[in-house]
Design a protein around this motif. Sequence first.
Motif, short mmCIF file in Angstrom:
data_model
loop_
_atom_site.label_atom_id
_atom_site.label_comp_id
_atom_site.label_asym_id
_atom_site.label_seq_id
_atom_site.Cartn_x
_atom_site.Cartn_y
_atom_site.Cartn_z
N MET A 860 0.80 -1.22 0.00
CA MET A 860 0.00 0.00 0.00
C MET A 860 0.84 1.28 0.00
O MET A 860 0.48 2.25 0.64
CB MET A 860 -0.93 0.01 1.22
CG MET A 860 -1.90 -1.17 1.30
SD MET A 860 -2.97 -1.33 -0.15
CE MET A 860 -3.76 0.25 -0.19
N GLY A 861 1.94 1.31 -0.74
CA GLY A 861 2.67 2.56 -0.87
C GLY A 861 4.03 2.52 -0.21
O GLY A 861 4.36 1.63 0.57
N SER A 862 4.84 3.54 -0.51
CA SER A 862 6.23 3.59 -0.06
C SER A 862 6.51 4.90 0.67
O SER A 862 6.02 5.96 0.29
CB SER A 862 7.17 3.49 -1.27
OG SER A 862 8.50 3.80 -0.90
N PRO A 863 7.33 4.83 1.73
CA PRO A 863 7.73 6.05 2.43
C PRO A 863 8.89 6.78 1.77
O PRO A 863 9.29 7.86 2.22
CB PRO A 863 8.13 5.53 3.81
CG PRO A 863 8.68 4.18 3.51
CD PRO A 863 7.86 3.62 2.38
N VAL A 889 9.72 18.12 0.23
CA VAL A 889 9.80 16.67 0.04
C VAL A 889 8.50 16.24 -0.63
O VAL A 889 7.41 16.63 -0.19
CB VAL A 889 9.98 15.93 1.38
CG1 VAL A 889 10.00 14.42 1.17
CG2 VAL A 889 11.26 16.38 2.07
N PHE A 890 8.62 15.44 -1.70
CA PHE A 890 7.44 15.10 -2.48
C PHE A 890 7.40 13.61 -2.81
O PHE A 890 8.44 12.98 -3.00
CB PHE A 890 7.41 15.90 -3.80
CG PHE A 890 7.45 17.39 -3.61
CD1 PHE A 890 6.29 18.11 -3.40
CD2 PHE A 890 8.65 18.07 -3.62
CE1 PHE A 890 6.32 19.48 -3.21
CE2 PHE A 890 8.71 19.44 -3.44
CZ PHE A 890 7.53 20.15 -3.23
N GLY A 891 6.18 13.08 -2.88
CA GLY A 891 5.97 11.73 -3.39
C GLY A 891 6.10 10.62 -2.38
O GLY A 891 6.03 9.45 -2.75
N ASN A 892 6.29 10.94 -1.10
CA ASN A 892 6.42 9.89 -0.08
C ASN A 892 5.11 9.71 0.67
O ASN A 892 4.28 10.62 0.76
CB ASN A 892 7.53 10.24 0.90
CG ASN A 892 7.24 11.54 1.65
OD1 ASN A 892 7.02 12.58 1.03
ND2 ASN A 892 7.26 11.50 2.96
N LYS A 893 4.93 8.54 1.23
CA LYS A 893 3.76 8.24 2.04
C LYS A 893 4.17 8.14 3.51
O LYS A 893 5.29 7.77 3.84
CB LYS A 893 3.12 6.93 1.60
CG LYS A 893 2.62 6.91 0.16
CD LYS A 893 1.49 7.88 -0.07
CE LYS A 893 0.95 7.79 -1.50
NZ LYS A 893 -0.13 8.77 -1.74
N ILE A 894 3.23 8.45 4.39
CA ILE A 894 3.43 8.33 5.83
C ILE A 894 2.32 7.47 6.40
O ILE A 894 1.15 7.66 6.08
CB ILE A 894 3.43 9.71 6.53
CG1 ILE A 894 4.57 10.58 6.01
CG2 ILE A 894 3.52 9.55 8.04
CD1 ILE A 894 4.55 11.99 6.57
N GLY A 988 16.74 4.49 9.13
CA GLY A 988 16.48 3.17 9.67
C GLY A 988 15.68 2.30 8.72
O GLY A 988 15.46 2.64 7.56
N ILE A 989 15.20 1.15 9.25
CA ILE A 989 14.45 0.23 8.40
C ILE A 989 12.94 0.45 8.51
O ILE A 989 12.17 -0.25 7.88
CB ILE A 989 14.78 -1.24 8.73
CG1 ILE A 989 14.34 -1.60 10.15
CG2 ILE A 989 16.25 -1.52 8.52
CD1 ILE A 989 14.46 -3.08 10.44
N ALA A 990 12.53 1.44 9.32
CA ALA A 990 11.10 1.75 9.45
C ALA A 990 10.86 3.22 9.16
O ALA A 990 10.30 3.95 9.99
CB ALA A 990 10.61 1.38 10.84
N PRO A 991 11.24 3.70 7.97
CA PRO A 991 11.03 5.12 7.66
C PRO A 991 9.54 5.41 7.43
O PRO A 991 8.77 4.52 7.08
CB PRO A 991 11.83 5.31 6.37
CG PRO A 991 11.81 3.96 5.72
CD PRO A 991 11.88 2.98 6.85
N GLY A 992 9.17 6.67 7.65
CA GLY A 992 7.82 7.09 7.31
C GLY A 992 6.75 6.66 8.28
O GLY A 992 5.58 6.57 7.90
N ILE A 993 7.10 6.40 9.54
CA ILE A 993 6.12 5.95 10.53
C ILE A 993 5.92 7.04 11.59
O ILE A 993 6.86 7.51 12.21
CB ILE A 993 6.57 4.65 11.24
CG1 ILE A 993 6.74 3.53 10.21
CG2 ILE A 993 5.55 4.26 12.30
CD1 ILE A 993 5.47 3.08 9.55
N ASP A 994 4.67 7.44 11.77
CA ASP A 994 4.29 8.35 12.85
C ASP A 994 3.50 7.53 13.84
O ASP A 994 2.33 7.21 13.62
CB ASP A 994 3.44 9.49 12.27
CG ASP A 994 3.07 10.54 13.31
OD1 ASP A 994 3.19 10.25 14.51
OD2 ASP A 994 2.66 11.66 12.93
#
Length: 1013
Positions: A860-863, A889-894, A988-994
């Motif tokens: 379901m998408g990439s960070p 920053v453009f095109g990333n998912k969170i 890290g190995i878990a980018p894009g996580i809030d």
Amino acid sequence: MFKNPSSGSTDAGGNPDQLASGQLGKAVADRTVSGRVLDGANGSGLPGVSVVLKDTRLGTVTDGEGKFKLSIPDQYNTSSATLIFSFIGYASQEALIGSRSSVDVTLAVDNKQLSEVVVVGYGTQSRKNLTTAISTIKPEELNRGAISDVGQLLQGKVPGLNISASGDPNTPSAVVLRGASTINSSQGPFYVIDGVPGADISIIAPDDIASIDVLKDAAATAIYGNRAANGVIMVTTKRGKKGQMQVSYSGYMGIEKVSSKLNMMDATQLRDFLSKNGQSFSPNDDKGANTNWQQAVEKNSAISQNHNLSISGGSEHSNYSASINYLDKQGILQGSSLSRVIARLAVEQYALNDKVKFSLNVTNSNSNANNTPLRNNVLLQMINHLPVSPITNTDGTYFENFQNTGYFNPVAMINHAKDNTKYNNLVGSFNTHVVLPFGLSYDMNLSYQNNTSLHGESYDSYYTQYNSANFYNNPDPPSVHSILNFGTNGSALRNTYQTTRKVLETFLTWDKSFGDHTINAVLGYSYQGSISGDGFQTSSTNFPVDNIGYSNFALSNPYAVSSYRINFGADGIYQETKLISDFARLNYNYKDKYLLQGSVRRDGSSVFGTNNQWGYFPAGSIAWRVNQEDFMQNQKLFNDLKVRASYGVTGNSSGFNAYTAQFISGSLGTYYYNGVQTAAYGPTQAANPNLQWEKTATTNIGIDFTVLKGKLSGTVEWYNKETTGMIYSYRVDPILVPVGSIIANGGNMSNKGIEVSLSATPVQRGKFTWTTGLNLAHNTNKINSLTNPLFVGGDSVRITQPEGAGQTGSTLQILKAGMPLGQFFTLQYAGKNDKGVSQYVDHNGNLTTTPVIGTDYKYMGSPQPKLLVGWTNTLRYGNLDFNVFFRGVFGNKIFNATRADLFRPSTAQFTNILVDVANESATDVNSYKYSSRFIEDGSYVRLDNATLGYNFKNLGQYVKTIRLYASVNNAFVITSYKGIDPEVNQGGIAPGIDANNFYPKTRTILIGLNASF
């Protein structure tokens, strides 16, 4: 008494616009000097050239034909009167007036940028002859503001350098260059500070930086071998210069406020929501309050200040530079702050007819970091807590309701605990440079690094009541939480550890020219011995009073608590490693036209298996300066044009320790024997004598150009970076290790991208100048493989489990061949069914309200961001300047797991919810499930900094310059992201996580002063 000539302005037809502000009185101009300025490239008149009488503020500009006319008052008509001619893209020139009334000059194209010196591994090179990808940042280009982490200075300044920063003053930025090269923890670049390899970047005060060179391709970094896979950042600090001693001061004071908060319901909104859905608060929670828990945990404002005092100077055969820097930065969360003192001394002494140079550099950084106790738990609790509950009861005690699972008062948590770490970081180096006959020179560099930390945590007797209330920690992803125990009558932990590194580097350089041929060759040897984790840890409990904390363990009595176990720290903290290397590099230059570079490094490291402790890291690059060709001499478009290509192999040994390849035994739980459950001990990790470092091969093609007479310059890069032999933990055949694992090579990851950097001066007319710089970077990251044919596991590994309430076992990301690092793998949200319950797409493509974890997950998408942008503009008018810097920053998912955990209409009587949940149905028991519903676009544009400054000059005999300025940081951000801020961790190995762990960002307004004497 100075006299002020009358000033006036006319059109560009030749009448001067005289500058005479700051003078007193009025004088009569008794003679006029005129002339013409010609373009050295084509002989035509050069318009817009600044013409200034030296040591005054009298001046004019040339007209459309390059002509000028300047009236000079009588007091300036001396035999030494000199005119200064300057124009962007051309070398400035001085002309003595003497008795002349007409002065004509020809300005040559300025190749200063091309001839500037760039710091590379074990030497320097001129920029015009570089064959590799290196970006250079000067002090005036670094980010401004209340910055405690040097990584933030580079945000948005270097194409391909992805830096994400927290609002926490004690958390360093995550720095990733040209995409992650590994799934292991160490993805940051390798720092070299004043030639000291591996130095801690925190020892550098921003005001002491002379330049930062970012080495990006393997041809530039391979000279550092197995430490260079993630790029190399070279930092050079300021040095003294020959002449009178100079004293400089710079400082600022700033006030910070939270820039954004989550839009949580207040008491009225939440009460109305529950009433509408036939629900109500528990009397244990509803005390008639209207508490803003975010405001209760955060400070109204935080003050930051920074002061830097330096002295420098030199004589004919020596120079010196010394500085001291003080930083005090309050965190916006209660209990957090950072204070730091950095002292630096640099001395250079020449001897034996300047054939020998001795250099001594000593820097010591001392930091005192106060952390918000259990910071991530506090952040989680401040948004979960119901607004109808008060901070304190009527009797002054803190409000608690342990009938709600995992529900604790965040203000009480802060005020009944302490978390402090004191760091001291010493770096000293001694360098000897000897000039030998036949173009040879010899360098020997000795360096010593010592980093000590003293950490203490204490939780007073108030925390004892949490032991029976299932108090879990809240770690950063991808770690999972674990239950905490706070002992009896208070508990405390104390540790102190030391890391030392001794480095010897010695190399011989041959620099020789033979007619049109120039050769620069380097041959060297390096030895590094490191000891880390040299220290100890202990813990205790059962204190007689609460104010002892971690300061006096002798007063505690842990032995009276039979269930308590003293915590001596984790296994394997103490480590000793060695790195021995040989290296060589050859640069060949023919007519400044054809350039060639080759290098190789042989590294031996004790970190890896006994069969693979030595590795070779070669690199080669070529460049063609097209503008030097005869057929380019008559063209007028390009001032410089260079095409280059490179290929090289680098390694990654950081992130691995002395025991990575070793056999390890440890606890294996318990077993039943003779009626007793007995502790089991045995092998947990198999030895791997064949383990070797990860290798990253990079191909890079670049074009450097300067056009329009130096008004526009830029660089375009294309790269392909592939890591092989990526290290991972695999399962071992039970015959070899019954319940263990093995660390082995097996994975493959690639990064491909394009970078563009542009610098321009669109306008330069008279006193007004506009310069602008734009950089863009696109990167595509992909894991190609994670398996090893000899071992089990690696592929399709689900990771990142925030463990929100009701989310047990739910993960957010997956390590999977063919997918980028951090690939989101979760449920696909499909709206609500006719009963208003959230539904999802199952593995067969059908809709379901009871999805199965893992089985029904989808990609379901990439960070990973598709585009990084930095855009800076500087406007100058006379002594006034205005700088504006945007970053995007453009095109990333969170994955907004924080929002998911607050999207709970069915349990709103127990924990607070977002205002956005007001229209949700309380019967939707699925609304909060981690799914694509909570994956958001993370794109943003941020006005990172706007600075307005004024420069006072010629203030007297003792004051050279004074600059006053005002800045605003993080002025605004444009984004559709619904969390606190879209700049979540990209490392890290878990980018894009809030995931309920985001330290709030602040908006800062500061005023500053720079002065030199």
